[in-house]
Design an enzyme around this catalytic site. Structure first.
Site, PDB file in Angstrom:
ATOM      1  N   GLN A 139       0.724  -1.165  -0.139  1.00  0.00           N
ATOM      2  CA  GLN A 139      -0.104  -0.061  -0.012  1.00  0.00           C
ATOM      3  C   GLN A 139       0.822   1.338  -0.060  1.00  0.00           C
ATOM      4  OE1 GLN A 139      -1.892  -0.913   4.107  1.00  0.00           O
ATOM      5  NE2 GLN A 139      -1.060   1.368   4.606  1.00  0.00           N
ATOM      6  N   CYS A 145      -5.527   0.598   3.325  1.00  0.00           N
ATOM      7  CA  CYS A 145      -5.557  -0.995   3.906  1.00  0.00           C
ATOM      8  C   CYS A 145      -6.909  -1.647   3.879  1.00  0.00           C
ATOM      9  CB  CYS A 145      -5.058  -1.074   5.212  1.00  0.00           C
ATOM     10  SG  CYS A 145      -5.942  -0.059   6.344  1.00  0.00           S
ATOM     11  N   HIS A 275      -6.387  -0.499  11.608  1.00  0.00           N
ATOM     12  CA  HIS A 275      -5.787  -1.077  10.175  1.00  0.00           C
ATOM     13  C   HIS A 275      -6.680  -2.192  10.139  1.00  0.00           C
ATOM     14  CE1 HIS A 275      -2.797  -2.171   7.771  1.00  0.00           C
ATOM     15  NE2 HIS A 275      -2.513  -3.456   8.157  1.00  0.00           N
ATOM     16  N   ASN A 296      -1.508  -9.378   4.847  1.00  0.00           N
ATOM     17  CA  ASN A 296      -1.465  -7.814   5.280  1.00  0.00           C
ATOM     18  C   ASN A 296      -1.431  -7.001   3.634  1.00  0.00           C
ATOM     19  OD1 ASN A 296      -1.253  -5.352   6.562  1.00  0.00           O
ATOM     20  ND2 ASN A 296      -0.002  -6.353   8.157  1.00  0.00           N
TER      21      ASN A 296
END
Length: 331
Positions: A139, A145, A275, A296
Site C-alpha cells: 500500500q 488498507c 488497520h 497484510n
C-alpha cells in the site's frame, strides 16, 4: 468531522541482519546502519537528521536483539524500512484513530448479520493452498488498507464462486470514493462495488499509491450483492466464517507489528482498530498454539511472505488485537 482508519505501510527484513546475539558497539551499529540505508535507499536532508535517525536505529536494533533473545516469545522481530523511526512516530505516521465512531460500543454494523448456526468447522484451513488468495499488495504511504483488505475477501469469494482468481483494483476504490488515501472502513469498499455493479481489475486500473482522477470507463468484471457482518466478539463464529471463505476485519496494531518477522504474534496490542487485513486461514502449531493467518498490505517481504500468524482463542472475546470485533465478508 469523521476521522477514518489509516493504515500502516510496507516493511522489509534486512537480509544482512540475521542474528543479534552480540553486544553492539558504535562502529558495528554504524556499519549495519549504512548497509540498511543502501538497501532501503534512505537519505536525509542533512547530517543532523542522519545522526538523529542513527540514534533511533541503534535503539531499535538493541530492542530487537533483546526481544529475540527472550525464549518465552513465540514470534521474532527484524529490521525493516521503519527501523529509523520511534514507535510513537510509527504509530502517529502510519495509523489513525477513529474518534467519531466507537466500534467497541456497536452491536451490529449492517442489517446483514450472520446468524449463529450449528456448523461443522474444519480443524484448519488455508485459502492460499486452495488458490483463493491473490498476491500480497504494497500500500505504500497511501492509507488504503481498508480497500486491500476488503478486496482480498472479494477475490476469495469470487474464486470460490466461479473458480477464477482475479486481482481487483484498489486504485479504483482510492480514486472513486471520497475517502481515498485518508483511511476508511472495509464496508465502504463493499458498498462501492455493490452500488457500481462491480469493480475493475488490478491489471486494467493499476495502483499508484496516490489519489487520482476516477476512471469510470473501466470494464467491471465482478459483482457482489451484499456483505455480511460476523456476530461481533465471537471467535467461534469468525472461525465458522473463515472456514467458508476469506474474511476482512479491522484490527489494532502496536509498534512491534512494524518489525514482525515470523512466528505466532501473541500481543499485547489492545483493541484500537486502526488497520484492516484479510483473514485467509487458521490452524495451530505443533505446540498447540492456535492462530489466524492474516494477509497484510505491507508488501511480500514483511512477515511471513506478507502474512502474519496471530494468536486466536484467547480469553478476551474481542480476540487478540480486536480481531473479532468487526469482521465482514461479501456475498
Amino acid at each position: 468531522m469523521t476521522q477514518f482508519i489509516f493504515c500502516v505501510c510496507v516493511i522489509l527484513c534486512l537480509s544482512s541482519y540475521s542474528a543479534m546475539s552480540q553486544t553492539f558497539n558504535e562502529s558495528s551499529v554504524a556499519e549495519i546502519y549504512e548497509e540498511w540505508m543502501i538497501q532501503y535507499e534512505r537519505s536525509y536532508a542533512n547530517d543532523i537528521e542522519k545522526e538523529k535517525r542513527l540514534k533511533i536505529f541503534k535503539e531499535n536494533l538493541e530492542y530487537i536483539e533483546k526481544f529475540n533473545n527472550n525464549a518465552n516469545k513465540n514470534y521474532k522481530l527484524g529490521l525493516n524500512q521503519f527501523s529509523d523511526l520511534t514507535k510513537d512516530e510509527f504509530i502517529a505516521s502510519y495509523t489513525g484513530l477513529n474518534t467519531y465512531f466507537n466500534i467497541s460500543r456497536q452491536t451490529s454494523f449492517s442489517s446483514n448479520i450472520e446468524p449463529s448456526k450449528v456448523y461443522h468447522i474444519p480443524r484448519s484451513i488455508d485459502w492460499r493452498e486452495k488458490g483463493a488468495v491473490t498476491n500480497v499488495r504494497t500500500q505504500g504511504a497511501c492509507g488504503s488498507c481498508w480497500a486491500s483488505a476488503g478486496l482480498g475477501a472479494v477475490e476469495g469469494y469470487i474464486k470460490i464462486k466461479t473458480g477464477k482468481l482475479v486481482s481487483f483494483s484498489v486504485q479504483e476504490l482510492v480514486d472513486c470514493t471520497k475517502i481515498g488515501c485518508d483511511g476508511a472502513y472495509v464496508i465502504d469498499g463493499y458498498k462501492y462495488i455493490i452500488a457500481n455493479h462491480g469493480i475493475a481489475t488490478e491489471e486494467s486500473y493499476p495502483y499508484t499509491e496516490v489519489v487520482g482522477t476516477c476512471q469510470h470507463n473501466k470494464t467491471r468484471t465482478t459483482q457482489i450483492s451484499r456483505y455480511i457482518t460476523v456476530p461481533p466478539n465471537d471467535e467461534q463464529q469468525l472461525l465458522r466464517a473463515v472456514s467458508k471463505q476469506p474474511v476482512a476485519t479491522h484490527i489494532s496494531v502496536n509498534g512491534d507489528w512494524s518489525a514482525y518477522k515470523e512466528g505466532v504474534f501473541t500481543g499485547p496490542c489492545g483493541t484500537n482498530l486502526i488497520h484492516a487485513v484479510t483473514i485467509v486461514g487458521y490452524g495451530a502449531t505443533k505446540e498447540g498454539i492456535r492462530y489466524w493467518v492474516i494477509k497484510n498490505s505491507w508488501g511480500p517481504n514483511w512477515g511471513e511472505g506478507g502474512f502474519m500468524r496471530i494468536q486466536r482463542g484467547i480469553s478476551d472475546k474481542r480476540g487478540l488485537c480486536g480481531m473479532a470485533m468487526w469482521p465482514t465478508y461479501p456475498y
